[in-house]
Design a protein around this motif. Sequence first.
Motif, PDB file in Angstrom:
ATOM      1  N   ASP A   1       2.053   0.471  62.496  1.00 43.38           N
ATOM      2  CA  ASP A   1       2.839   1.223  63.336  1.00 43.38           C
ATOM      3  C   ASP A   1       4.333   1.512  62.685  1.00 43.38           C
ATOM      4  O   ASP A   1       5.077   2.389  63.148  1.00 43.38           O
ATOM      5  CB  ASP A   1       2.911   0.645  64.646  1.00 43.38           C
ATOM      6  CG  ASP A   1       1.619   0.732  65.261  1.00 43.38           C
ATOM      7  OD1 ASP A   1       0.881   1.682  65.626  1.00 43.38           O
ATOM      8  OD2 ASP A   1       0.971  -0.611  65.224  1.00 43.38           O
ATOM      9  N   LEU A   2       4.939   0.424  62.252  1.00 48.36           N
ATOM     10  CA  LEU A   2       6.141   0.502  61.723  1.00 48.36           C
ATOM     11  C   LEU A   2       6.514  -0.297  60.312  1.00 48.36           C
ATOM     12  O   LEU A   2       6.017  -1.473  60.150  1.00 48.36           O
ATOM     13  CB  LEU A   2       7.218   0.078  62.775  1.00 48.36           C
ATOM     14  CG  LEU A   2       8.643  -0.004  62.394  1.00 48.36           C
ATOM     15  CD1 LEU A   2       9.226   1.358  62.102  1.00 48.36           C
ATOM     16  CD2 LEU A   2       9.373  -0.833  63.573  1.00 48.36           C
ATOM     17  N   VAL A   3       7.397   0.290  59.505  1.00 41.94           N
ATOM     18  CA  VAL A   3       7.750  -0.296  58.263  1.00 41.94           C
ATOM     19  C   VAL A   3       9.094  -0.474  58.256  1.00 41.94           C
ATOM     20  O   VAL A   3       9.783   0.581  58.485  1.00 41.94           O
ATOM     21  CB  VAL A   3       7.081   0.423  57.045  1.00 41.94           C
ATOM     22  CG1 VAL A   3       7.762  -0.305  55.771  1.00 41.94           C
ATOM     23  CG2 VAL A   3       5.392   0.481  56.789  1.00 41.94           C
ATOM     24  N   ILE A   4       9.728  -1.481  58.247  1.00 37.09           N
ATOM     25  CA  ILE A   4      10.980  -2.032  58.116  1.00 37.09           C
ATOM     26  C   ILE A   4      11.321  -2.293  56.599  1.00 37.09           C
ATOM     27  O   ILE A   4      10.883  -3.231  56.170  1.00 37.09           O
ATOM     28  CB  ILE A   4      11.528  -2.976  59.076  1.00 37.09           C
ATOM     29  CG1 ILE A   4      11.310  -2.724  60.583  1.00 37.09           C
ATOM     30  CG2 ILE A   4      12.976  -3.314  58.990  1.00 37.09           C
ATOM     31  CD1 ILE A   4      11.514  -3.773  61.427  1.00 37.09           C
ATOM     32  N   ILE A   5      12.276  -1.488  56.045  1.00 35.50           N
ATOM     33  CA  ILE A   5      12.640  -1.993  54.394  1.00 35.50           C
ATOM     34  C   ILE A   5      14.114  -2.329  54.496  1.00 35.50           C
ATOM     35  O   ILE A   5      14.860  -1.527  54.981  1.00 35.50           O
ATOM     36  CB  ILE A   5      12.354  -0.665  53.754  1.00 35.50           C
ATOM     37  CG1 ILE A   5      10.759  -0.134  53.688  1.00 35.50           C
ATOM     38  CG2 ILE A   5      12.965  -0.979  52.130  1.00 35.50           C
ATOM     39  CD1 ILE A   5      10.684   0.956  52.880  1.00 35.50           C
ATOM     40  N   MET A   6      14.372  -3.627  53.893  1.00 36.87           N
ATOM     41  CA  MET A   6      15.661  -4.009  53.813  1.00 36.87           C
ATOM     42  C   MET A   6      15.914  -4.477  52.338  1.00 36.87           C
ATOM     43  O   MET A   6      15.230  -5.542  51.857  1.00 36.87           O
ATOM     44  CB  MET A   6      16.022  -4.919  54.596  1.00 36.87           C
ATOM     45  CG  MET A   6      17.480  -5.424  54.519  1.00 36.87           C
ATOM     46  SD  MET A   6      18.408  -6.474  55.729  1.00 36.87           S
ATOM     47  CE  MET A   6      17.573  -8.286  55.409  1.00 36.87           C
ATOM     48  N   LEU A   7      16.194  -3.557  51.419  1.00 36.80           N
ATOM     49  CA  LEU A   7      16.285  -3.831  49.838  1.00 36.80           C
ATOM     50  C   LEU A   7      17.508  -3.156  49.488  1.00 36.80           C
ATOM     51  O   LEU A   7      18.104  -2.416  49.936  1.00 36.80           O
ATOM     52  CB  LEU A   7      15.037  -3.166  49.355  1.00 36.80           C
ATOM     53  CG  LEU A   7      13.718  -4.082  49.328  1.00 36.80           C
ATOM     54  CD1 LEU A   7      12.500  -3.183  48.772  1.00 36.80           C
ATOM     55  CD2 LEU A   7      13.687  -5.323  48.553  1.00 36.80           C
ATOM     56  N   GLY A   8      17.837  -3.591  48.242  1.00 37.57           N
ATOM     57  CA  GLY A   8      19.010  -3.015  47.538  1.00 37.57           C
ATOM     58  C   GLY A   8      20.104  -3.761  47.106  1.00 37.57           C
ATOM     59  O   GLY A   8      20.741  -3.875  46.115  1.00 37.57           O
ATOM     60  N   ALA A   9      20.158  -5.377  47.494  1.00 38.28           N
ATOM     61  CA  ALA A   9      21.041  -6.282  46.941  1.00 38.28           C
ATOM     62  C   ALA A   9      20.766  -6.598  45.576  1.00 38.28           C
ATOM     63  O   ALA A   9      21.680  -6.511  44.771  1.00 38.28           O
ATOM     64  CB  ALA A   9      20.833  -7.499  47.832  1.00 38.28           C
ATOM     65  N   ASN A  10      19.500  -6.673  45.410  1.00 37.27           N
ATOM     66  CA  ASN A  10      19.223  -7.019  43.708  1.00 37.27           C
ATOM     67  C   ASN A  10      19.438  -5.870  42.724  1.00 37.27           C
ATOM     68  O   ASN A  10      19.611  -5.871  41.770  1.00 37.27           O
ATOM     69  CB  ASN A  10      17.924  -7.520  43.729  1.00 37.27           C
ATOM     70  CG  ASN A  10      17.473  -8.879  44.260  1.00 37.27           C
ATOM     71  OD1 ASN A  10      18.000  -9.969  43.950  1.00 37.27           O
ATOM     72  ND2 ASN A  10      16.860  -8.924  45.444  1.00 37.27           N
ATOM     73  N   ASP A  11      19.213  -4.572  43.487  1.00 31.46           N
ATOM     74  CA  ASP A  11      19.772  -3.421  42.579  1.00 31.46           C
ATOM     75  C   ASP A  11      21.231  -3.493  42.236  1.00 31.46           C
ATOM     76  O   ASP A  11      21.529  -2.752  40.933  1.00 31.46           O
ATOM     77  CB  ASP A  11      19.613  -2.009  43.440  1.00 31.46           C
ATOM     78  CG  ASP A  11      18.307  -1.817  43.742  1.00 31.46           C
ATOM     79  OD1 ASP A  11      17.620  -2.873  44.285  1.00 31.46           O
ATOM     80  OD2 ASP A  11      17.732  -0.622  43.799  1.00 31.46           O
ATOM     81  N   MET A  12      21.991  -4.276  42.714  1.00 34.53           N
ATOM     82  CA  MET A  12      23.428  -4.499  42.323  1.00 34.53           C
ATOM     83  C   MET A  12      23.750  -5.243  41.064  1.00 34.53           C
ATOM     84  O   MET A  12      24.591  -5.347  40.515  1.00 34.53           O
ATOM     85  CB  MET A  12      24.324  -5.069  43.481  1.00 34.53           C
ATOM     86  CG  MET A  12      24.217  -4.315  44.910  1.00 34.53           C
ATOM     87  SD  MET A  12      24.897  -2.719  44.845  1.00 34.53           S
ATOM     88  CE  MET A  12      23.438  -1.558  44.562  1.00 34.53           C
ATOM     89  N   LYS A  13      22.739  -5.624  40.391  1.00 32.69           N
ATOM     90  CA  LYS A  13      22.722  -6.588  39.045  1.00 32.69           C
ATOM     91  C   LYS A  13      22.906  -5.671  38.322  1.00 32.69           C
ATOM     92  O   LYS A  13      22.156  -4.744  38.010  1.00 32.69           O
ATOM     93  CB  LYS A  13      21.444  -7.527  38.951  1.00 32.69           C
ATOM     94  CG  LYS A  13      21.113  -8.439  40.031  1.00 32.69           C
ATOM     95  CD  LYS A  13      19.893  -9.201  39.892  1.00 32.69           C
ATOM     96  CE  LYS A  13      19.414 -10.296  40.996  1.00 32.69           C
ATOM     97  NZ  LYS A  13      18.082 -10.769  40.750  1.00 32.69           N
TER      98      LYS A  13
END
Length: 212
Positions: free
Chosen positions: A81-93
């Motif tokens: 019913d819902l997807v919560i995405i929390m990503l991006g910190a590792n993209d900062m490498k």
Amino acid sequence: MKNILCYGDSLTWGYSAEGPGRHAYADRWPSVLAAELGSGALVIAEGLNGRTTAHDDHLADCDRNGARVLPTILQTHAPLDLVIIMLGANDMKPFICGRAIGAKQGMQRLADIVRGHAYPHDARAPKLLIVSPPPLTPTEDADFDAMFDGGVAESRKLAKLYAEVAEEKGCGFFDAGSIARTTPLDGVHLDAENTRAIGRALAPVVRKVLEL
């Protein structure tokens, strides 16, 4: 019963800089969210240390590219019913991406995957909630400081950029940096209280999105 997928990295997995180790199950933000929502929702925690939005990490011992793995995860846990995405910190490498704009483009790709995936039994695509992770914090940990060189400044741009993605895609947005802070122990991860704070703060947002 509403099915909610929490798709993230070590912040979702529950990495603790103290030790290091892993936070107790009850302290991880997906667990806190589940407790807040009660029996009306099933919260599925899908966190992987080092996961990026859509970038390869050739030093990793398993696939950290969030865009490549997401279709399998969506199929595994459908219907959702819902997807919560929390990503991006590792993209900062810097050896992976190093720029907030790269994370924004990765998040756009993830949103398109959620919306366009061929779900089984003709199920409808779930709703989407994009969460920007708390910005990185300066640290005296030499390894983490070098690993995320330049990441403090770039990570502070994520909330604005992710809000733009959410508006573009017509989905929900929440800035985890508005209520949580990364620990100076390594500059990247959350202590137990801050990861709990994210779970508590997301509960009313999720209730609104799913009309619980």
